[in-house]
Write a protein that holds these residues in place. Structure first.
Motif, PDB file in Angstrom:
ATOM      1  N   SER A  45      64.757  50.570  76.121  1.00 17.36           N
ATOM      2  CA  SER A  45      64.157  49.435  76.821  1.00 17.36           C
ATOM      3  C   SER A  45      62.639  49.528  76.807  1.00 17.36           C
ATOM      4  N   ASN A  46      62.118  50.730  76.999  1.00 14.38           N
ATOM      5  CA  ASN A  46      60.677  50.943  77.015  1.00 14.38           C
ATOM      6  C   ASN A  46      60.079  50.636  75.641  1.00 14.38           C
ATOM      7  N   THR A  47      60.771  51.034  74.567  1.00 13.47           N
ATOM      8  CA  THR A  47      60.310  50.750  73.209  1.00 13.47           C
ATOM      9  C   THR A  47      60.288  49.250  72.962  1.00 13.47           C
ATOM     10  N   LYS A  48      61.340  48.554  73.368  1.00  7.89           N
ATOM     11  CA  LYS A  48      61.400  47.100  73.199  1.00  7.89           C
ATOM     12  C   LYS A  48      60.284  46.423  73.990  1.00  7.89           C
ATOM     13  N   THR A  49      60.045  46.917  75.191  1.00 10.69           N
ATOM     14  CA  THR A  49      58.986  46.350  76.024  1.00 10.69           C
ATOM     15  C   THR A  49      57.630  46.532  75.351  1.00 10.69           C
ATOM     16  N   GLN A  50      57.384  47.721  74.800  1.00 14.61           N
ATOM     17  CA  GLN A  50      56.114  47.988  74.135  1.00 14.61           C
ATOM     18  C   GLN A  50      55.947  47.098  72.912  1.00 14.61           C
ATOM     19  N   GLU A  51      57.023  46.889  72.147  1.00 11.09           N
ATOM     20  CA  GLU A  51      56.963  46.002  70.986  1.00 11.09           C
ATOM     21  C   GLU A  51      56.654  44.568  71.424  1.00 11.09           C
ATOM     22  N   MET A  52      57.281  44.136  72.517  1.00  7.98           N
ATOM     23  CA  MET A  52      57.033  42.784  73.019  1.00  7.98           C
ATOM     24  C   MET A  52      55.584  42.639  73.470  1.00  7.98           C
ATOM     25  N   LEU A  53      55.048  43.662  74.126  1.00  4.48           N
ATOM     26  CA  LEU A  53      53.661  43.602  74.570  1.00  4.48           C
ATOM     27  C   LEU A  53      52.701  43.574  73.385  1.00  4.48           C
ATOM     28  N   THR A  54      52.993  44.354  72.355  1.00  4.84           N
ATOM     29  CA  THR A  54      52.137  44.378  71.178  1.00  4.84           C
ATOM     30  C   THR A  54      52.106  43.008  70.515  1.00  4.84           C
ATOM     31  N   THR A  55      53.272  42.407  70.350  1.00  6.08           N
ATOM     32  CA  THR A  55      53.345  41.062  69.773  1.00  6.08           C
ATOM     33  C   THR A  55      52.611  40.064  70.672  1.00  6.08           C
ATOM     34  N   SER A  56      52.846  40.171  71.951  1.00  7.36           N
ATOM     35  CA  SER A  56      52.203  39.275  72.900  1.00  7.36           C
ATOM     36  C   SER A  56      50.689  39.447  72.895  1.00  7.36           C
ATOM     37  N   ASP A  57      50.214  40.686  72.727  1.00 12.10           N
ATOM     38  CA  ASP A  57      48.771  40.942  72.704  1.00 12.10           C
ATOM     39  C   ASP A  57      48.100  40.189  71.570  1.00 12.10           C
ATOM     40  N   SER A  58      48.692  40.225  70.370  1.00  8.80           N
ATOM     41  CA  SER A  58      48.056  39.523  69.252  1.00  8.80           C
ATOM     42  C   SER A  58      48.123  38.014  69.437  1.00  8.80           C
ATOM     43  N   MET A  60      48.134  36.557  72.373  1.00 12.41           N
ATOM     44  CA  MET A  60      47.190  36.283  73.451  1.00 12.41           C
ATOM     45  C   MET A  60      45.760  36.311  72.928  1.00 12.41           C
ATOM     46  N   MET A  61      45.474  37.182  71.982  1.00 14.53           N
ATOM     47  CA  MET A  61      44.137  37.242  71.401  1.00 14.53           C
ATOM     48  C   MET A  61      43.797  35.909  70.744  1.00 14.53           C
ATOM     49  N   ARG A  62      44.751  35.324  70.054  1.00  9.29           N
ATOM     50  CA  ARG A  62      44.515  34.027  69.414  1.00  9.29           C
ATOM     51  C   ARG A  62      44.257  32.944  70.463  1.00  9.29           C
ATOM     52  N   VAL A  63      44.990  32.997  71.567  1.00  9.04           N
ATOM     53  CA  VAL A  63      44.785  32.034  72.649  1.00  9.04           C
ATOM     54  C   VAL A  63      43.366  32.168  73.199  1.00  9.04           C
ATOM     55  N   LEU A  64      42.921  33.406  73.408  1.00  5.91           N
ATOM     56  CA  LEU A  64      41.573  33.622  73.934  1.00  5.91           C
ATOM     57  C   LEU A  64      40.504  33.153  72.946  1.00  5.91           C
ATOM     58  N   GLU A  65      40.735  33.386  71.652  1.00  5.63           N
ATOM     59  CA  GLU A  65      39.790  32.898  70.645  1.00  5.63           C
ATOM     60  C   GLU A  65      39.693  31.382  70.703  1.00  5.63           C
ATOM     61  N   ASP A  66      40.835  30.722  70.779  1.00  2.00           N
ATOM     62  CA  ASP A  66      40.844  29.257  70.858  1.00  2.00           C
ATOM     63  C   ASP A  66      40.177  28.772  72.143  1.00  2.00           C
TER      64      ASP A  66
END
Length: 122
Positions: A45-58, A60-66
């Motif tokens: 579960s922790n690994t899946k959560t970390q993968e989801m956060l990593t995907t979400s981070d990138s 979210m970065m695009r959202v902040l750029e926009d």
């Protein structure tokens, strides 16, 4: 409370927090087999959560750029008000997106060299 799913030989093969037709046996969390199964579930579960956060981070970065682009376009902020490091990072990401997309989005022409104070870049 934890409930276990057992195989034909009576060995615990999985645990759950809810009782069901498959998960009938009430078990203690300190049972060595149960503890091992819980640790495996937590790690997965922790690994899946970390993968989801990593995907979400990138994403979210695009959202902040926009968002920065929109705020600068509406003149609510000036691009040059951002720290120089942030300006360079945003411009380099914009350039990479333009190259990656095969277009000229974000590409800086020769007459638009980056200099602090040049608000026409965004």
């Amino acid at each position: 409370m934890l409930y276990a799913k057992v195989d034909e030989s009576g060995e615990i093969i999985d645990v759950a927090t809810e009782q069901s037709d498959e998960y009938k046996l009430l078990v203690a969390p300190n049972d060595p087999i149960v503890a091992t199964l819980l640790e495996q579930k937590f790690t997965a579960s922790n690994t899946k959560t970390q993968e989801m956060l990593t995907t979400s981070d990138s994403e979210m970065m695009r959202v902040l750029e926009d968002l920065v682009d929109l705020l600068a376009e509406k003149r609510l902020i000036q691009f040059t008000e951002l720290p120089l490091a942030a300006q360079k990072k945003l411009l380099s990401r914009k350039w990479v997106r333009g190259v990656h997309n095969g277009g000229d989005e974000g590409l800086i022409s020769d007459d638009e060299n980056f200099t602090p104070g040049n608000d026409s870049l965004i």
